[in-house]
Motif scaffolding. Structure first.
Motif, short mmCIF file in Angstrom:
data_model
loop_
_atom_site.label_atom_id
_atom_site.label_comp_id
_atom_site.label_asym_id
_atom_site.label_seq_id
_atom_site.Cartn_x
_atom_site.Cartn_y
_atom_site.Cartn_z
N ARG A 108 0.82 -1.21 0.00
CA ARG A 108 0.00 0.00 0.00
C ARG A 108 0.86 1.26 0.00
N GLN A 135 -3.58 -1.38 -4.23
CA GLN A 135 -4.75 -1.62 -3.40
C GLN A 135 -4.75 -3.10 -3.04
N ASP A 158 -5.62 -4.41 0.46
CA ASP A 158 -6.11 -4.74 1.79
C ASP A 158 -7.19 -5.82 1.68
N ARG A 198 -9.04 -6.98 3.86
CA ARG A 198 -10.25 -6.63 4.61
C ARG A 198 -11.24 -5.88 3.74
N LYS A 199 -10.71 -5.14 2.74
CA LYS A 199 -11.59 -4.41 1.84
C LYS A 199 -11.94 -5.23 0.60
N TYR A 247 -15.97 -7.30 8.60
CA TYR A 247 -15.23 -6.16 8.04
C TYR A 247 -16.04 -5.40 6.99
N ASP A 277 -10.98 3.21 6.41
CA ASP A 277 -10.36 3.55 5.13
C ASP A 277 -9.17 2.65 4.88
N GLU A 278 -9.00 2.32 3.62
CA GLU A 278 -7.78 1.62 3.24
C GLU A 278 -6.74 2.70 2.96
N GLU A 320 -2.69 3.52 9.81
CA GLU A 320 -3.49 2.33 10.07
C GLU A 320 -3.82 2.19 11.56
N GLN A 350 -6.99 3.86 12.03
CA GLN A 350 -8.11 3.12 11.43
C GLN A 350 -8.50 1.92 12.31
N GLU A 379 -5.83 -10.37 6.33
CA GLU A 379 -4.87 -9.28 6.36
C GLU A 379 -4.21 -9.27 7.72
#
Lengths: 163, 388
Positions: free
Chosen positions: B244, B249, B251, B253-254, B261, B267-268, B286, B289, B326
């Motif tokens: 990242r 991109q 992550d 989790r996203k 999640y 936010d990523e 992070e 976050q 992740e």
């Protein structure tokens, strides 16, 4: 891109490919001879598989191979490549079956740089020789280590504990 | 036990005349060994570095000093037992490693886990991520010569360890996630202590930025150092803050949400610089976050079971299962090949550190030897995770 579209593209490019859709992701089995050019196509053409996130090998010795349909016959080492594309995000699993007594396959370290380390690990633990690899040496074990521990028939009377 | 390799031959490179100080200046190469016992490698990693003067020509990592052949070991352990071995891989993300294994087994068994267990898992995962990033932040600053941050980081990290100890009974290798949920219910004090921690952490996090992020010496040592382009990051399989930091991109989790999640807001963090400072920024951001996720969930832990009903002996159906999560260091994957028995036929752990390390040689070439500590610090390597 959906699974079906991906399957169509691959079938068009490589008529000899064998598909398996029982798992979560699309599985393709290709011949070792066709692997290098197929890998190049995967990376650069329509599927854009630019991210090789897992590379490993599975050992099927003759005894285990006889019980399963996955690898019938005299045993095999199956190379397993997990790909995904950062554009389409649709994972693809490619399998290449190798001769267990003389496992040789073309390296893909020039296409995906991460393969260089992963292939050294597989060479170390399974004894698969990667042709044209830039630096094929043992990775985690000492250079004078004998045998390939992740093969099913590996025996070490001193250090291995059987439960 | 230094190994002689075909590529590096130290004998030829050491000048015969020790007084001949000009050997590096007139084109001679010097090969030095860093590690396996070196404070900056944070573990038993051995780097053979080829230098031209002070400039790094090549880095060759030698692995295996803590190789325990965990994958082979797992082949003779049952599905309930092998999870505990994975705590010993990335010991800073023990919870998240266990989580990945539990997810993979649940995928095979097609097991639904209770909502309470899902939330507990996410809470524990995020606390682990904070603890891991804290340790990294302190150690990273210490590598670059600042000693105070280490104590600051450990002050907050201890609070998390205490919370873990209360609920899981362990501070580092928790073994709390089991197939079907979590091992025990939360300790009655859990919610209160986590809220206290959030309050403490929110009051301290700005100090982190004041102390290190905005420090001009720190910035000079990390900006523009060890640049990894976006294409290379994908090609090397770099994930987590390393990927990242280069604008990828990645992550999980996203991209492939697991547990809850997809229901929480976060936010990523993506930085596009690709240098050590960008990787640093991703991790520090992070932290905030993770706090944000915990704040959303801590008051909304559903009532109910903390574990689904499972059989005492688990048998996965024949097939292949892959799960990914992740961790604090990136994408961790568990690949299980099952033949229908009580033990996995083959198991492979895709560890994030392994791929991140493979980029070290590429991004360090042309840098000065002093920059190596900044580069290795921001790659955040945990050696047992790489050697397995």
């Amino acid at each position: 891109m959906t699974k079906e579209e991906m399957k169509e593209h691959i079938a068009q490019h490589l008529p000899g490919a064998v598909f398996d859709e029982t798992g979560e992701w699309l599985n393709v089995q290709v011949e070792a001879d066709a692997w290098r050019s197929f890998a190049q196509w995967l990376r650069n053409e329509v599927l854009q598989m630019d991210y090789l996130f897992c590379l490993t090998c599975i050992d099927w010795p003759p005894a285990a191979a006889a019980k399963t349909q996955t690898a019938a016959g005299g045993g095999a080492l199956t190379m397993v490549y997990h790909f995904t594309s950062t554009t389409f995000r649709q994972p693809l699993v490619v399998k290449v079956k190798l001769d267990r007594n003389n496992p040789e396959i073309e390296t893909v370290s020039a296409i995906w740089r991460t393969a260089e380390f992963h292939e050294r690990e597989v060479y170390d633990l399974f004894g698969v020789r990667f042709l044209h690899h830039p630096d094929l040496r043992r990775l985690v074990l000492t250079d004078d280590f004998e045998g390939h521990p992740l093969r099913k028939d590996f025996e070490d009377p001193v250090n291995m504990i059987r439960l | 036990m230094y190994r002689e390799t075909q590529i590096v031959n130290t004998q030829n490179n050491i000048p015969s005349n020790a007084e001949d100080a000009g050997f590096a200046a007139d084109g001679g190469e010097l090969v030095i060994n860093v590690g396996p016992q070196h404070p900056a490698t944070h573990g038993v990693l051995h780097l053979v570095i080829t230098l031209q003067g002070e400039t790094i020509q090549k880095i060759e990592p030698h692995l295996g000093y803590i190789h325990r052949s965990i994958e082979k070991m797992c082949e003779s352990l049952s599905y309930r037992q092998f999870i505990y071995v994975t705590s010993r891989m990335d010991y800073l993300s023990a919870h998240i490693n266990n989580h990945a294994c539990a997810l993979c087994i649940e995928k095979g068994l097609q097991l639904e886990i209770p909502p309470r267990a899902q939330v507990i898992r996410v809470l524990m995962g995020e606390l682990t991520r904070i603890a891991s990033h804290e340790l990294w932040w302190g150690a990273m600053a210490m590598d670059l010569g600042a000693f105070t941050p280490f104590f600051y980081a450990f002050r907050e990290r201890e609070t998390i360890n205490d919370i873990m100890e209360e609920t899981c009974g362990a501070r580092l290798t928790m073994n709390y996630m089991v197939p079907g949920g979590v091992m025990y219910d939360l300790h009655p004090n859990f919610q209160k202590r986590v809220k206290d921690f959030i309050q403490l952490f929110n009051s301290k996090i700005d100090e982190y930025d004041d102390l290190v992020t905005s420090n001009i010496i720190f910035q000079n040592r990390t900006k523009g150092v060890g640049v990894l382009s976006k294409e290379d990051a994908v090609s090397f399989g770099c994930t987590g803050p390393v990927g990242r930091g280069s604008g990828v991109q990645c992550d999980i989790r996203k991209l492939y949400p697991y547990e809850v999640y997809d229901k929480v807001q976060f936010d990523e963090i993506i930085e596009t610089g690709g240098d050590s400072f960008s990787r640093y920024l991703v991790r520090v951001k992070e932290l905030r976050q993770s706090i944000r996720i915990i704040e959303q969930l801590i008051d909304n832990i559903p009532e109910g079971d903390f574990q689904a009903k499972t059989k005492a002996v688990l048998k996965l159906p024949k097939g292949e299962f892959y799960s990914r999560v992740e961790t604090a260091r990136g994408e961790f994957g568990v690949y299980i090949v099952s033949e229908g028995g009580t033990t996995p036929y083959r198991i492979k752990f895709r560890s994030p550190g392994f791929s991140n390390l493979s980029a070290l040689d590429h991004i360090s070439r042309g840098c000065k030897i002093g920059d190596l500590m900044a580069i290795m610090g921001t790659l955040d390597l945990v050696i047992p995770d790489i050697d397995r």
